[in-house]
Structures are given as structure tokens and as C-alpha cells.
Write an enzyme that holds these catalytic residues in place. Structure first.
Site, PDB file in Angstrom:
ATOM      1  NE  ARG A  84      -4.104  -1.616   2.432  1.00  0.00           N
ATOM      2  CZ  ARG A  84      -4.175  -2.891   2.797  1.00  0.00           C
ATOM      3  NH1 ARG A  84      -3.086  -3.496   3.239  1.00  0.00           N
ATOM      4  NH2 ARG A  84      -5.318  -3.545   2.712  1.00  0.00           N
ATOM      5  CG  HIS A 143     -22.204  47.804  -7.233  1.00  0.00           C
ATOM      6  ND1 HIS A 143     -23.398  47.124  -7.440  1.00  0.00           N
ATOM      7  CD2 HIS A 143     -22.494  48.808  -6.361  1.00  0.00           C
ATOM      8  CE1 HIS A 143     -24.350  47.690  -6.734  1.00  0.00           C
ATOM      9  NE2 HIS A 143     -23.828  48.725  -6.071  1.00  0.00           N
ATOM     10  CB  THR A 162      -7.576  47.585   0.999  1.00  0.00           C
ATOM     11  OG1 THR A 162      -8.687  46.751   1.336  1.00  0.00           O
ATOM     12  CG2 THR A 162      -6.730  47.850   2.235  1.00  0.00           C
ATOM     13  CB  CYS A 176     -13.121  49.412   6.581  1.00  0.00           C
ATOM     14  SG  CYS A 176     -12.826  50.907   5.609  1.00  0.00           S
TER      15      CYS A 176
END
Length: 831
Positions: free
Chosen positions: A61, A409, A721, A785
Site C-alpha cells: 500500500r 459592485h 483597500t 475596512c
């Protein structure tokens, strides 16, 4: 023995043996040995087989460092030959012995000799005739007889598996799963426990939790006279494990081995500190444990398992927090398409807001609202969305756009609403004349047809595949409560409406870090008033119109403040350019002319006069506040009057007013004087006492560079940002999706800067702004933010630079809380 040298399977088997489980004799080959085998240097096969006794049967295996990296399939019954067959027939019977030989020849032919699988199928009756036929087929295909020497067989198996690991396809597959380029493979040679023969014989797989929920539940199958994992493929003949009204069970047929398996499951959980799936064989009534692997699990189960292990004191809470991928939480917050569902993909785009939803196609915001009013779920399909589409986005179950990137958006609003969203589906065609959409393959879907948007993967599917519901259970809440104990940076939410605020509150955000007030103006009732204000000729006329908006704004803020009682709410004053509130098409201009009671020509002239070549770099934000101060006056008054109203109800709230798009100290001076004047007027009129904090949204490069001057007049600096990235790169976030993938593929940028914060460029501006801001005001509060705020790289950056908090979409708050905790714990571990 370690997983870094011999692989995870070898290490696990070593631990199972030390725990006293009945594991057959096992030998492990290290990564280095297997690498040499791939180059043609086999170890001494006789010496390797010696520990397994005379005429052994063994299996091989794979043992990679991480089981998720995969590897070649196991090969069983190595050592079977004509001599071994003759020895086994008197012991286990001709049927069983022949079946073992046939399985080995089939496996060897397909996986070692690489022959056509169609030529090697297992017969219904394993007898001498069928065995002879398969051996003859092998000889015909290879021009040589089937190998009879066990050492030769084992050597070829080892060489085949080692070279398969080094193959190009295998390397690409495991790299896609996060494996390094030079990841090694170990191999495990194990004595066979046959699972076929006289008495009770068979094989099976058992696990002790449900893979979907993580709740305790024994699941699996057992199949008599079988080997390996055959029980999982033959559900008709396989037995249930526990007593079940649907059929016989292992618990009833073999109570003693079943009791042992339950005991071993608990032992694995305690000693291996994990929920394991155990592969076992019963040979003439005797249980053998062949292997144990970590249970594959859904996102929901991963949370439940980590929390349960910590609550049972098997792992510490810190480890439980570190074990869960933050992305797993994102999946739990939204409905997801069932992974077993068939996917009929129409088109693919950029996954912008996670989750999945099904609805009927609509092409306008008005159609979306009408559909919602009828109680029919819909998907809003647009070339790109504008602020006018917000009402339709609220009404829709999902949003799909042809243009845009992850901070466009549609993406920003979709994440804020928790609505699944795909943007940048450039292969999609909207056919407005015939009312529908055309997919990448030319298929046409009419308005009203059902489609499904998978905002997690970026795929748009035809029809309505089955869904898995969101799962915010007790384990989810417990894990996040523990995360809050370890994180060292605040997490707030970007929230514009009471619904957003409720979501933020439910996800334990520490307040609102960005309330975009312009989104409050696009309601039908308010949009008309806003247009009247835009067309007003004088300051007094504008003020008169805005007086009608004042009570609406006050009610908005009052609702937000009441929901966020005891926390901070940062309200950003009006930001977008005024043209966004005006129609662009002829029908809209005619309606506006009728509403204003003005000639169409005059309205058209006024609208054209307000248009800008590049409105995102034009008269918006603080520039509007200085040029048309009545807007900010009204908003400030609404904020202060709402604050007084909630204070009278015993609600305390820490209000922050943020000025957008600042690039010069004088802008802040002018705005502070204006807003202070409004505050004093409200205090005098209402005979009330209240305080507020004034700060700046830093989203221009100049604002970051002049942060020292600006901070002298601002109590906080919150870096936006999204716009800062646009202005630093000189790149529109809505257009970036057209070519960004080519840039990333060719290494121009490591990642899409609108998706992952550009630490080298934008990050340097932010760190410079933070440093200079502290120089101007040592106690200035610092935050991010923008939409980057919930990402791991941005949170790590903010921690490194000692920011006070990050703010992100409400549905990213849980992810941010967990990520912040993990970063703090990892830093502590590495200290």
C-alpha cells in the site's frame, strides 16, 4: 519512524501495533528507498520477504506524508503462484484459493503490466478453467508467462508503484492538493489476512462518526468472502455493521469481532486523537486490522469533530481551533450544492460571494422585485450591477454578472447581503431582445427558466440540483467562542442596513467598521428626493429637499444603533458621485423630466453636465462634502439625533463618523469644523450631551503619504483597500477581471490584487500610512475596512502592524474571527 520519512500510513500502522491491535506483520519502505526503486535500484527482495515466512502472501500500500495527497492503489495477494495455489486448496478450498489467484493476476496485469482492463475481468465462478484462461491472456499480451517467483512479483509491484508516483499526472494532481514538488512516497508491505476460506471470512470498513455531520454513528459495510474494500462496492450482498431492520448485520453474525472493532475505534480516538476509518478482515472468525485512515469529512463534520475531541479533553481547545480550515466556516454559513449532485454547467465565472441558490432568470432589478413579490425565487443576471440594482439584489436569490472582479459592485454587495454571486462570466451573452441568456456552448435559456448559481465554485448550472442547508449548530458557536479567547485583533462588520447589522450581531462582530450610507438612498421613496436635491439650484433649495430625507436617515441610524447596542458603529458619510442617482437611458430621462416637471431637453442637459470622464476619480466623497456641504450637514444631524434617541432608551453606543476619500489635511479641518458645528447646534436644540469620534477613510495614495498631518485632526484612520488598490495600480476593479487571470498565470502578479491584499505595493502604502499616522497622533486607531479585511493575508498584515481591528462583510466575520485566532496561536507556538 516518522511520517516525514516513511509516510502517514506507515506511522499510523506502527502506532496501531503499539496499541495492541491485531495488525498483520508489516514492513515500511522509506521515501529514499522508494525513490531509488523508481530509478531502478531494487532492495534485496529475498531479505525483504524473509520476515513473512515461507511462501508468504503480502500486500503493498502507498504511504504518502499526507493521506490527502493520494498515491497508487493497493495491490493484494502478491506471492500467489501455481505452487501456492496447490498448497492453499486443501486448506481453504478450491473456490477461495482460485479467487485469490485470479484477483492477483487481474491486479498485476492492469496496474503493473499496464494491460487493457477489458481483457482481465473476474469470472462469476472462480475455477481452474477461468484461471487458465486469464493466465493465457496475460502470456498472449506480454509474450511471457505470468511470473511465478514471489520476489520477482514484489519487485515489479514496488517498481510500478514508485514510478507511478513520479509520473507527471500524479505529480500535478497532488500539487493541486497542496503537496510540495518533491513530496516523497513510502510503501508498506504487509502480510495478507485473506478474508476468504472456511468459517467466517470477509473484509470491511468501519467508521465511528457520520462523515456529513460529524456526529457519533457507526457506519460502513462488511462483505463475506471478500478482500480489501470490496464491501463498499457491493452494497447488495454486504452486511450492515450494526443491527438494522433493513437486513442482517455484522453485530449479529460476529458479535465478538464487532465488539472488538468498537473498542478499537474508541482506542484510536483516544490515542491517535482523531476520528479514524478502520479497514479490517475477518479470517475464520479472527479479526485483523489492516489499516486506519483519517475519516473524510464535510466542513460541518470537521467543526463537530474538532469540538467534540476538545470537549472530551482528547485535544486542547487551541488545537481544535487550529484544525478547522476557515474556508470550512464559509461553507457552513450558506446553502451548498450537494457534492453528489450532477452538474450541468452553463458557464463559469469568478466566485464572488459563496453559497448556492436556484431561481428563475430575470434581467432587471424591477423584474427581480416583481418576482419576489410573487413569491418566486429569481436570479438577477446583469452585464454589471450599479447602485440602482441594489433593490433587485435584495430581492434576488443570487446575482450573476458578465463583467467585474472580486471587489466589483456586485461582489461587494453580494457578500454583504450573503447572496451567492458570480461575476466576470465573460462567456455569457445576454439577449435582451428575445429575453434570455446564451451559454458558452450556445444553449439558450429564456427569462423564467430555472438556473442555479454556485458562488463557491463560480459555476452556473442548468436546473435545480439538490442542496445542503446551512449548518450553524452548537459546535460552530463553540469553536468561534474559543477562537475569540485566542485572537488579539478586533473584528467588525461592514453593514449598511438593519438586516446587515442583525447578521453582524448574530456572527458576534464587535461593531460596525463601515456603514456605507449611500446605500440607504436607493429606495424608491428616497431616490426621487435625491434627484430633486441634485436638480436644486441653490443651497437653500437643496437644504429644503434634504430636510425631507432627514427623518428617513435618522430612522436608519436609530435602527442600526439599537441593534448594535453597546458597540461601535462607524458611519461613512456620503461617497459616490451624484450621476449614479440619475438615469442613463431615454425612458429613465423621460420619467425624470416628468417627475421634475421640466422639459426633457433641460433634464438631459443637466444629467450630461454631471457626467464625468472618470467618476471614480472625480467629485465624490469629501469633495462632494466640501462642494455641496448640505448633504453632510443633513447626515451629521441625522446621526446625532438618532444617537440622542437611543440614549433616551438606555442604549449606549460609540458613534464614529468617517470622511471618505481624504487626501489632504485641510479637507479634514473643513469637515471637522462643519460637523462640530452641527453637533453643537443639535446639543443646544435638544439639550442633550453626547460624544462622537471623527476619522478618515484612507483610500488615496496621497492620503496614506500625508497621514501624519491628517491624523492630527482625525481620531482614527481606516484604510479602504478597494479604492487604494485601484489608485495604486491605476486599475479599475470592474475591468480587471478581463485580463487579470492572464497576468496571474504569467507571473506578473502573484495573485489578483483585488482578491488578495498586495503586501508589497499597497501594503507598503498602508504600513507607511499607519506609521505616519501614529507619528501625528500616537493614540490613533488603525483599521482596514476594504473587502480584503476578511482575508488571511490582510489579517496577518494588520496583526504585524498592530492595527486595532479589521472590518469585513458580515458573512466573512466568522472566518475572520477564526483566522485571527489561528494566526495568534501559530505565532505563540513559533515564539
Amino acid at each position: 519512524m516518522s511520517a516525514e520519512v516513511h509516510g502517514g500510513r506507515a506511522k499510523c500502522l506502527q502506532r496501531l501495533i503499539r496499541m495492541g491491535m491485531p495488525v498483520p506483520r508489516t514492513m515500511a519502505l522509506s521515501f529514499d528507498v522508494v525513490h531509488r526503486i523508481a530509478q531502478g535500484h531494487l532492495p534485496d527482495m529475498e531479505a525483504l520477504l524473509a520476515p513473512f515466512g515461507e511462501n508468504p502472501l503480502v500486500s503493498v500500500r502507498p504511504s504518502s506524508q499526507d493521506p490527502d495527497w493520494g498515491g497508487p492503489g493497493a495491490i493484494l495477494n502478491i506471492g500467489m503462484n501455481d505452487t501456492r495455489l496447490a498448497e492453499m486448496i486443501p486448506v481453504i478450498g478450491e473456490w477461495a484459493a482460485t479467487a485469490v489467484y485470479l484477483r492477483f493476476v487481474q491486479s498485476y496485469a492492469i496496474h503493473v503490466a499496464r494491460l487493457d482492463p477489458e481483457e482481465f475481468y473476474l469470472p462469476d465462478v472462480p475455477d481452474a478453467v477461468s484461471l487458465r484462461a486469464m493466465l493465457d491472456t496475460y502470456e498472449l499480451e506480454t509474450d511471457e508467462p505470468f511470473p511465478q517467483d514471489p520476489a520477482t512479483q514484489l519487485g515489479e509491484v514496488l517498481r510500478s508503484m514508485a514510478r507511478a508516483w513520479d509520473g507527471t499526472t500524479a505529480r500535478l494532481l497532488r500539487q493541486a492538493k497542496g503537496a510540495p514538488v518533491d513530496a516523497g512516497l513510502g510503501l508498506v508491505v504487509q502480510k495478507m489476512a485473506l478474508g476468504v476460506g472456511h468459517g467466517e471470512c470477509g473484509s470491511g470498513v468501519i467508521q465511528y462518526v457520520d462523515s456529513a455531520t460529524g456526529q457519533p454513528q457507526i457506519t460502513g459495510r462488511y462483505l463475506g468472502q471478500s478482500q480489501g474494500r470490496e464491501a463498499l462496492g457491493d452494497t447488495d450482498s454486504a452486511l450492515y455493521l450494526t443491527k438494522d431492520p433493513r437486513g442482517p448485520s455484522l453485530e449479529e453474525r460476529c458479535p465478538e469481532p464487532f465488539a472488538q472493532l468498537k473498542e478499537y475505534g474508541e482506542l484510536c480516538r483516544r490515542k491517535l486523537r482523531e476520528e479514524m476509518q478502520v479497514e479490517f478482515t475477518i479470517d475464520d472468525g479472527t479479526l485483523h486490522v489492516l489499516d486506519a485512515v483519517r475519516v473524510q469529512r464535510s466542513s460541518r463534520a470537521s467543526v463537530a469533530i474538532a469540538v467534540a475531541l476538545a470537549e472530551d479533553s482528547i485535544i486542547p481547545r487551541e488545537e481544535a481551533v487550529l484544525r478547522v480550515e476557515p474556508s470550512a466556516l464559509s461553507e457552513l454559513l450558506h446553502r451548498q450544492i450537494d457534492p453528489r449532485a450532477t452538474r450541468d454547467v452553463i458557464v463559469s465565472g469568478i466566485p464572488a460571494s459563496p453559497g448556492a441558490a436556484t431561481g428563475r432568470i430575470v434581467l432587471t432589478a424591477n423584474e427581480a422585485q416583481a418576482s419576489a413579490a410573487r413569491g418566486e425565487p429569481c436570479v438577477l443576471v446583469r452585464r454589471e450591477t450599479t447602485p440602482e440594482d441594489i433593490r433587485g439584489m435584495h430581492a434576488a436569490q443570487a446575482v450573476l454578472t458578465m463583467r467585474g472582479g472580486v471587489t466589483s459592485h456586485a461582489a461587494v454587495i453580494g457578500r454583504g447581503l450573503g447572496v451567492p454571486c458570480i461575476v466576470g462570466a465573460s462567456d455569457l451573452v445576454i439577449d435582451r431582445k428575445r429575453g434570455g441568456i446564451i451559454g458558452r456552448d450556445g444553449r439558450r435559456f429564456a427569462v423564467g427558466d430555472l438556473i442555479t448559481v454556485d458562488g463557491t465554485t463560480g459555476q452556473v448550472l442548468a436546473g435545480s440540483p439538490p442542496m445542503l442547508e446551512a449548518a450553524l449548530d452548537g459546535a460552530f458557536q463553540t469553536l468561534l467562542a474559543w477562537a475569540d479567547d485566542f485572537r488579539d485583533i478586533g473584528v467588525r462588520a461592514n453593514a449598511d442596513t438593519p438586516a446587515d447589522a442583525h447578521t453582524a450581531q448574530n456572527f458576534a462582530a464587535e461593531g460596525i467598521g463601515l456603514c456605507r450610507t449611500e446605500h440607504m438612498f436607493f429606495d424608491d421613496e428616497r431616490l426621487g428626493v435625491m434627484r430633486e436635491m441634485i436638480f436644486a439650484e441653490s443651497s437653500d433649495d437643496r437644504r429644503a429637499v434634504l430636510d425631507r430625507l432627514l427623518p428617513m436617515q435618522r430612522a436608519d441610524f436609530q435602527a442600526l444603533f439599537a441593534i448594535m447596542a453597546g458597540k461601535n458603529v462607524c458611519v461613512r458619510l456620503f461617497d459616490p458621485p451624484l450621476h449614479e442617482f440619475l438615469p442613463a437611458d431615454k425612458a429613465g430621462l423621460r420619467d425624470l423630466a416628468e417627475q421634475m416637471a421640466l422639459p426633457l431637453a433641460a433634464v438631459t442637459e443637466r444629467v450630461n453636465a454631471l457626467r464625468e470622464y472618470n467618476p471614480m476619480l472625480g467629485m465624490r466623497g469629501v469633495r462632494l462634502g466640501i462642494a455641496i456641504p448640505e448633504i453632510y450637514d443633513m447626515q451629521a444631524r441625522a446621526i446625532f439625533e438618532a444617537l440622542i434617541a437611543v440614549q433616551s432608551q438606555g442604549i449606549t453606543i460609540d458613534v464614529e463618523i468617517m470622511i471618505p476619500l481624504v487626501s489632504a489635511m485641510r479637507e479634514v479641518e473643513l469637515m471637522r469644523a462643519r460637523i462640530d458645528g452641527v453637533a453643537n447646534a443639535v446639543r443646544a436644540k435638544k439639550r442633550a450631551v453626547f460624544e462622537y469620534h471623527l476619522g478618515v477613510m484612507v483610500e488615496t495614495p496621497r492620503g496614506a503619504l500625508r497621514a501624519q498631518d491628517i491624523a492630527e485632526h482625525a481620531e482614527f484612520l481606516s484604510f479602504g483597500t478597494n479604492d487604494l488598490t485601484q489608485m495604486t495600480y491605476g486599475l479599475s476593479r470592474d475591468d480587471a477581471g478581463r485580463f487579470m487571470s492572464a497576468y496571474v498565470q504569467q507571473g506578473v502578479y502573484a495573485e489578483d490584487p483585488f482578491h488578495t491584499l498586495d503586501i508589497e505595493g499597497v501594503g507598503e502604502l498602508v504600513s507607511l500610512g499607519a506609521e505616519r499616522g501614529r507619528a501625528g497622533r500616537p493614540d490613533v486607531v488603525l483599521a482596514i475596512c476594504g473587502e480584503h479585511g476578511g482575508s488571511r493575508s490582510a489579517i496577518a498584515f494588520c496583526r504585524e502592524h498592530k492595527f486595532d481591528y479589521v472590518s469585513c462583510s458580515p458573512f466573512r466575520v466568522p472566518v475572520a474571527r477564526l483566522t485571527a485566532a489561528q494566526l495568534a496561536l501559530q505565532e505563540r507556538m513559533n515564539a
